[in-house]
Design an enzyme around this catalytic site. Structure first.
Site, PDB file in Angstrom:
ATOM      1  N   HIS A  54      30.918  50.957  35.157  1.00  0.00           N
ATOM      2  CA  HIS A  54      31.337  49.687  34.555  1.00  0.00           C
ATOM      3  C   HIS A  54      30.341  48.581  34.902  1.00  0.00           C
ATOM      4  CE1 HIS A  54      35.185  51.213  33.159  1.00  0.00           C
ATOM      5  NE2 HIS A  54      35.459  51.662  34.372  1.00  0.00           N
ATOM      6  N   ASP A  78      27.602  42.758  45.420  1.00  0.00           N
ATOM      7  CA  ASP A  78      28.867  43.030  46.090  1.00  0.00           C
ATOM      8  C   ASP A  78      29.802  41.944  45.608  1.00  0.00           C
ATOM      9  OD1 ASP A  78      30.240  44.825  47.952  1.00  0.00           O
ATOM     10  OD2 ASP A  78      30.614  42.998  49.097  1.00  0.00           O
ATOM     11  N   PHE A 102      37.444  45.504  33.951  1.00  0.00           N
ATOM     12  CA  PHE A 102      37.808  46.488  34.965  1.00  0.00           C
ATOM     13  C   PHE A 102      38.189  45.753  36.226  1.00  0.00           C
ATOM     14  CE2 PHE A 102      33.305  45.648  35.287  1.00  0.00           C
ATOM     15  CZ  PHE A 102      33.019  45.650  36.635  1.00  0.00           C
ATOM     16  N   ASP A 107      40.337  42.234  36.554  1.00  0.00           N
ATOM     17  CA  ASP A 107      40.270  41.428  35.330  1.00  0.00           C
ATOM     18  C   ASP A 107      41.628  41.200  34.665  1.00  0.00           C
ATOM     19  OD1 ASP A 107      37.563  41.117  35.661  1.00  0.00           O
ATOM     20  OD2 ASP A 107      36.979  42.451  34.033  1.00  0.00           O
ATOM     21  N   ARG A 133      29.452  37.599  37.937  1.00  0.00           N
ATOM     22  CA  ARG A 133      28.192  38.341  37.900  1.00  0.00           C
ATOM     23  C   ARG A 133      27.168  37.624  37.028  1.00  0.00           C
ATOM     24  NH1 ARG A 133      31.987  42.411  37.620  1.00  0.00           N
ATOM     25  NH2 ARG A 133      32.148  43.552  39.583  1.00  0.00           N
TER      26      ARG A 133
END
Length: 205
Positions: free
Chosen positions: A13, A69, A157, A160, A186
């Site tokens: 993912h 991370d 994923f 979420d 991200r």
């Protein structure tokens, strides 16, 4: 970039999401998957664990590598699950189990105290061509919001489906991939990394 970036992760993912983010932020840049052993993530911060993974990929492969991370930090839990987000369910940990456990733990928490933030630290490790110390960089992206009381949506994923971003009426799992790529922790962290990539690999990186 003429040399693809190596993403130190076995998470399919994340690989797919980063490939979309990188492709939009740096047209022409590509991301290869890491095929080496999983390092022990024994850092106590997102940044430390990201560096552990990126260093392991460089040691295994020799190319510049980046790793993230990430996790969710809930205010009323003092920032937990935090770096333990993926392992929150212990021996039963999975995306589904972790979400359900977190919602159970916050079942009695009023709406005004359900603030949460997705956090992503990205580490970039660039080996020195002359054999000197590798150059290491870390950046952090944060995506604030609140925890919902039930899962909504089928996209994304991790956490979420139970996370509603600030300013949104939808969960992160109800956003399109393109919308999420523009808003997520991200994406925010990678945007902070772009100037570093351009400095390391040239303006056209």
């Amino acid at each position: 970039m003429t040399t693809p970036l190596l993403l130190s992760s076995h998470n399919a993912h994340k690989l797919a999401e980063f490939r979309r983010i990188v492709g939009e932020a740096l047209p022409g840049a590509t991301v290869d998957a890491y095929d080496g052993p999983e390092p022990v993530e024994n850092g106590v911060t997102f940044e430390a664990n990201a560096l552990i993974k990126a260093r392991a990929a460089v040691e295994h492969d020799g190319r510049p590598a980046f790793a993230d991370d990430s996790g969710i930090a809930v205010d009323v839990l003092g920032g937990a699950p935090g770096i333990f987000s993926a392992r929150w369910g212990g021996s039963q940990a999975s995306d589904v189990f972790n979400r359900r456990l977190l919602l159970e733990q916050l079942a009695d928490v009023p709406d005004e105290h359900r603030r949460a933030t997705f956090v992503c630290a990205i580490a970039l490790v660039v080996p020195d061509a002359q054999g000197g110390p590798a150059r290491e960089h870390t950046v952090v992206g944060r995506w604030p919001g609140v925890l919902l009381r039930e899962e909504r949506g089928t996209g994304g994923f991790g956490y979420d489906p139970v996370f509603q971003p600030q300013g949104e009426r939808r969960s992160a799992a109800e956003l399109t991939a393109k919308e999420k790529n523009g808003l997520s922790h991200r994406a925010r962290a990678f945007r902070a990394l772009v100037p570093i990539l351009r400095e390391e690999f040239g303006a056209g990186a």
